[in-house]
Design an enzyme around this catalytic site. Sequence first.
Site, short mmCIF file in Angstrom:
data_model
loop_
_atom_site.label_atom_id
_atom_site.label_comp_id
_atom_site.label_asym_id
_atom_site.label_seq_id
_atom_site.Cartn_x
_atom_site.Cartn_y
_atom_site.Cartn_z
N TYR A 89 -5.29 15.24 -7.59
CA TYR A 89 -3.67 14.67 -8.37
C TYR A 89 -3.42 15.81 -7.46
CZ TYR A 89 -0.58 11.56 -10.76
OH TYR A 89 -0.02 11.08 -10.77
N LYS A 110 5.14 15.07 -10.75
CA LYS A 110 5.29 14.51 -12.02
C LYS A 110 6.00 15.08 -12.89
CE LYS A 110 3.98 10.85 -10.71
NZ LYS A 110 4.47 9.44 -10.45
N LEU A 139 -3.00 0.41 -5.17
CA LEU A 139 -2.63 1.41 -3.86
C LEU A 139 -2.18 2.49 -3.77
CD1 LEU A 139 -2.50 0.37 -1.01
CD2 LEU A 139 -0.26 0.44 -0.87
N1 LIG Z 1 -1.88 3.56 -10.69
C1 LIG Z 1 -1.93 4.82 -11.99
O1 LIG Z 1 -3.26 5.25 -12.11
C2 LIG Z 1 -0.97 5.19 -11.65
C3 LIG Z 1 -1.19 6.32 -13.52
C4 LIG Z 1 0.02 7.00 -14.39
C5 LIG Z 1 1.31 6.54 -13.14
N2 LIG Z 1 1.79 5.96 -11.38
C6 LIG Z 1 2.91 5.45 -11.17
O2 LIG Z 1 3.29 4.73 -11.60
C7 LIG Z 1 4.29 4.50 -10.28
C8 LIG Z 1 3.31 3.86 -9.46
O3 LIG Z 1 2.27 2.94 -8.51
P1 LIG Z 1 1.18 2.52 -8.56
O4 LIG Z 1 -0.20 3.06 -9.17
O5 LIG Z 1 1.83 0.68 -8.97
O6 LIG Z 1 0.85 1.82 -7.05
P2 LIG Z 1 1.60 1.73 -6.07
O7 LIG Z 1 1.07 2.33 -4.28
O8 LIG Z 1 1.37 0.18 -6.32
O9 LIG Z 1 3.58 1.92 -6.41
C9 LIG Z 1 3.72 3.40 -5.08
C10 LIG Z 1 5.07 2.39 -4.65
O10 LIG Z 1 5.78 3.75 -4.12
C11 LIG Z 1 6.34 3.39 -3.21
N3 LIG Z 1 7.07 4.35 -2.28
C12 LIG Z 1 6.47 5.36 -1.62
N4 LIG Z 1 6.96 5.76 -1.03
C13 LIG Z 1 8.65 5.17 -1.51
C14 LIG Z 1 9.83 4.98 -0.19
N5 LIG Z 1 9.59 6.68 0.41
N6 LIG Z 1 11.04 4.67 -0.51
C15 LIG Z 1 10.33 3.49 -1.31
N7 LIG Z 1 9.23 3.39 -2.48
C16 LIG Z 1 8.50 4.04 -1.95
C17 LIG Z 1 5.74 2.24 -2.06
O11 LIG Z 1 5.94 1.34 -1.86
C18 LIG Z 1 4.77 1.23 -3.53
O12 LIG Z 1 5.43 0.32 -3.69
C19 LIG Z 1 4.11 5.70 -9.30
O13 LIG Z 1 5.10 6.21 -9.51
C20 LIG Z 1 2.53 6.63 -9.36
O14 LIG Z 1 2.68 7.50 -9.55
C21 LIG Z 1 0.42 4.85 -11.54
#
Ligand SMILES: NC(=O)c1ccc[n+]([C@@H]2O[C@H](COP(=O)([O-])OP(=O)(O)OC[C@H]3O[C@@H](n4cnc5c(N)ncnc54)[C@H](O)[C@@H]3O)[C@@H](O)[C@H]2O)c1
Length: 257
Positions: free
Chosen positions: A157, A164, A196
Site C-alpha cells: 500500500y 491517506k 480498479l
Molecule cells: N477499493 C478499496 O479497497 C478502497 C478502500 C478504501 C478506500 N478506497 C478509496 O476509495 C476511493 C475510490 O477508489 P475505488 O476503489 O473506487 O477505485 P476507482 O479506481 O474506481 O476510483 C479511483 C478514481 O480516481 C480517479 N483519478 C485518478 N487520478 C485522477 C486525477 N488526476 N483526476 C481525477 N480523478 C482521478 C480515477 O479516474 C478513478 O475514478 C479512492 O480514494 C481509494 O483510495 C478504496
Amino acid sequence: MPDLSGKQGLIVGVANKRSISWAITQAAAAAGARLALTYPSERLEENVRELASALKNPVLAPCDVASDQQIADLAATLDREFGGLDFLVHGAAFAPADALSKPFVETSRDAFRMALDVSAYSLVALTRAVVPLMEKRGSGSVLTLTYIGSQRVFTNYNVMGVAKAALESSVRYLASDLGPKNIRVNAISAGAIKTLAAAGISGFSSILQVYRDRAPLRRGVDQSEVADAAVFLLSNAGRAVTGEILMVDAGFHTVGF
Ligand SMILES: NC(=O)c1ccc[n+]([C@@H]2O[C@H](COP(=O)([O-])OP(=O)(O)OC[C@H]3O[C@@H](n4cnc5c(N)ncnc54)[C@H](O)[C@@H]3O)[C@@H](O)[C@H]2O)c1
C-alpha cells in the site's frame, strides 16, 4: 434511508461500475439528489457518460484534479448549471504502479509528490473551489474516501498509506476551517473492495481473505454499504458530524492479533 431530495452534489472519482463513487452516485440519486460527475481524461469520458445516462438530468464535466485550471472551470460549470452546491464526494486517488509494488523505502520523489497531490491535496483544492457554491446554499457536506493503510502497514500500500494519512489530517483541518460556514468535512474509511484502484496494488486479493478471517462480521464490505454510510454523512441526518473518519469495514479496525 436519509433524504437528499432537492440537493445538488458533485461526485469526483467515477471510473467504472465498480467504483465506490459510482455506488455513492446511485445511492445519492435514489435518495433524490441531482448530480454532477467528472472524468479525468478523454479515455474515461465514454465510461462515465455511459454510466451517467442512467441518471436524471446529470451534469458532466472534465476534471483532472491535478490541474487548478480544470478545478476552476469545473466550479464555474457548477455555478452555471446548479447555481449552488450541497455536497462534494471526493473519490480520486492515484500512485504510480511501481510505488505500489516495490519496497516503500524505494519510493521516488516524483511518485511521492504525485500520490500526495492527486490523492490528498486535491481534496483541499476541490473543497476550496466549491466553498462559495456551498455558501450560496447556506451549508455543505464534503466527503472523501480513505483506507486504514493510513495508520497501519499493508504490504504494497506504501505511498498510498502516506497519502491517506495526509488526506485524513486534511479532513480535520478543513472541518475546523469550514465549520463556522456550516460546511462539514468527513471521510469514510472503507474496508478493502475489488475495484480498479485496488487492482493496482500488488497482492491485493490476499487482503480480502484477511477480512473474511478476522473482521468481527467475518466478511468484507461492498460498494453499496459504503454508499449507504455516505448518504447518511451527505444528508441532514449527519448534520452534527464533522472532522470524522467513519470506519465502514465490517469492524476490521477493532481487531488486534
Ligand atoms: N477499493 C478499496 O479497497 C478502497 C478502500 C478504501 C478506500 N478506497 C478509496 O476509495 C476511493 C475510490 O477508489 P475505488 O476503489 O473506487 O477505485 P476507482 O479506481 O474506481 O476510483 C479511483 C478514481 O480516481 C480517479 N483519478 C485518478 N487520478 C485522477 C486525477 N488526476 N483526476 C481525477 N480523478 C482521478 C480515477 O479516474 C478513478 O475514478 C479512492 O480514494 C481509494 O483510495 C478504496
